[in-house]
Design a protein around this motif. Structure first.
Motif, mmCIF file in Angstrom:
data_model
loop_
_atom_site.group_PDB
_atom_site.id
_atom_site.type_symbol
_atom_site.label_atom_id
_atom_site.label_comp_id
_atom_site.label_asym_id
_atom_site.label_seq_id
_atom_site.Cartn_x
_atom_site.Cartn_y
_atom_site.Cartn_z
ATOM 1 N N UNK A 23 -42.208 78.955 -10.874
ATOM 2 C CA UNK A 23 -41.158 79.909 -11.232
ATOM 3 C C UNK A 23 -39.932 79.737 -10.347
ATOM 4 N N UNK A 24 -40.135 79.500 -9.051
ATOM 5 C CA UNK A 24 -39.013 79.297 -8.144
ATOM 6 C C UNK A 24 -38.265 78.013 -8.531
ATOM 7 N N UNK A 25 -39.000 76.946 -8.852
ATOM 8 C CA UNK A 25 -38.356 75.691 -9.250
ATOM 9 C C UNK A 25 -37.559 75.876 -10.541
ATOM 10 N N UNK A 26 -38.095 76.610 -11.516
ATOM 11 C CA UNK A 26 -37.380 76.871 -12.765
ATOM 12 C C UNK A 26 -36.129 77.693 -12.533
ATOM 13 N N UNK A 31 -30.245 77.984 -12.109
ATOM 14 C CA UNK A 31 -29.105 78.303 -11.264
ATOM 15 C C UNK A 31 -28.197 77.082 -11.092
ATOM 16 N N UNK A 32 -28.793 75.922 -10.872
ATOM 17 C CA UNK A 32 -28.037 74.684 -10.715
ATOM 18 C C UNK A 32 -27.271 74.352 -11.991
ATOM 19 N N UNK A 38 -20.253 76.143 -14.971
ATOM 20 C CA UNK A 38 -19.113 76.951 -14.548
ATOM 21 C C UNK A 38 -18.026 76.062 -13.940
ATOM 22 N N UNK A 39 -18.416 75.091 -13.137
ATOM 23 C CA UNK A 39 -17.448 74.213 -12.494
ATOM 24 C C UNK A 39 -16.888 73.171 -13.441
ATOM 25 N N UNK A 40 -17.703 72.595 -14.317
ATOM 26 C CA UNK A 40 -17.290 71.516 -15.221
ATOM 27 C C UNK A 40 -17.803 71.830 -16.617
ATOM 28 N N UNK A 41 -17.017 72.547 -17.436
ATOM 29 C CA UNK A 41 -17.516 72.940 -18.756
ATOM 30 C C UNK A 41 -17.745 71.738 -19.666
#
Length: 151
Positions: A23-26, A31-32, A38-41
């Motif tokens: 779950x943490x990895x997912x 998030x990544x 957000x930075x490069x649509x």
């Protein structure tokens, strides 16, 4: 009995560590991906891409008026529900061939005889045979020579 206790204690204890790690990895993956978007649509989106595409095709309304469709290349008429171009004034009678004739095409020998008897220049006869009868220059010259020797 001690062997059974040792075997029972060496068995791995299954806990919640594995599913929690997944779950943490997912969550980190999502998030990544969110930060990257957000930075490069994505370039498929219209917003913020910075690239404009100009349409090179313009729509033209279809009209029933064919008066404007006459001119240098003939006129447009409707036949069988389709619009076709008809050329009346540019018909050349010398080039208008009747394809329904049962007449045999002219042979090379007949063409050579006709052109030599009409006193056409030698190279014009060769050119005619090469273009119309699709023979090589050598064959055309040989046929002319054979005809002149026979005559």
């Amino acid at each position: 009995m001690t062997i059974m206790l040792i075997a029972a204690s060496s068995e791995p204890d299954r806990g919640w560590g594995g599913p929690i790690a997944l779950l943490v990895a997912g969550a980190l993956f999502l998030l990544f991906i969110g930060i990257q978007e957000y930075r490069d649509p994505s370039p498929t989106e219209d917003e913020g891409s910075g690239v404009k595409v100009n349409s090179q095709v313009s729509s033209v309304p279809d009209t029933d008026d064919t008066g404007r469709d006459t001119g240098w290349f003939g006129r447009i008429v409707e036949r069988g529900g389709r619009r076709v171009r008809v050329v009346d004034e540019l018909v050349d009678d010398e080039l208008d061939l009747d394809l329904d004739d049962d007449e045999e095409p002219e042979t090379i020998e007949a063409a050579v005889a006709r052109l030599v008897d009409a006193r056409q220049p030698y190279m014009e006869i060769v050119r005619h045979l090469m273009t119309v009868h699709r023979v090589s220059e050598r064959t055309a010259k040989r046929r002319i020579r054979e005809y002149r020797q026979a005559a």
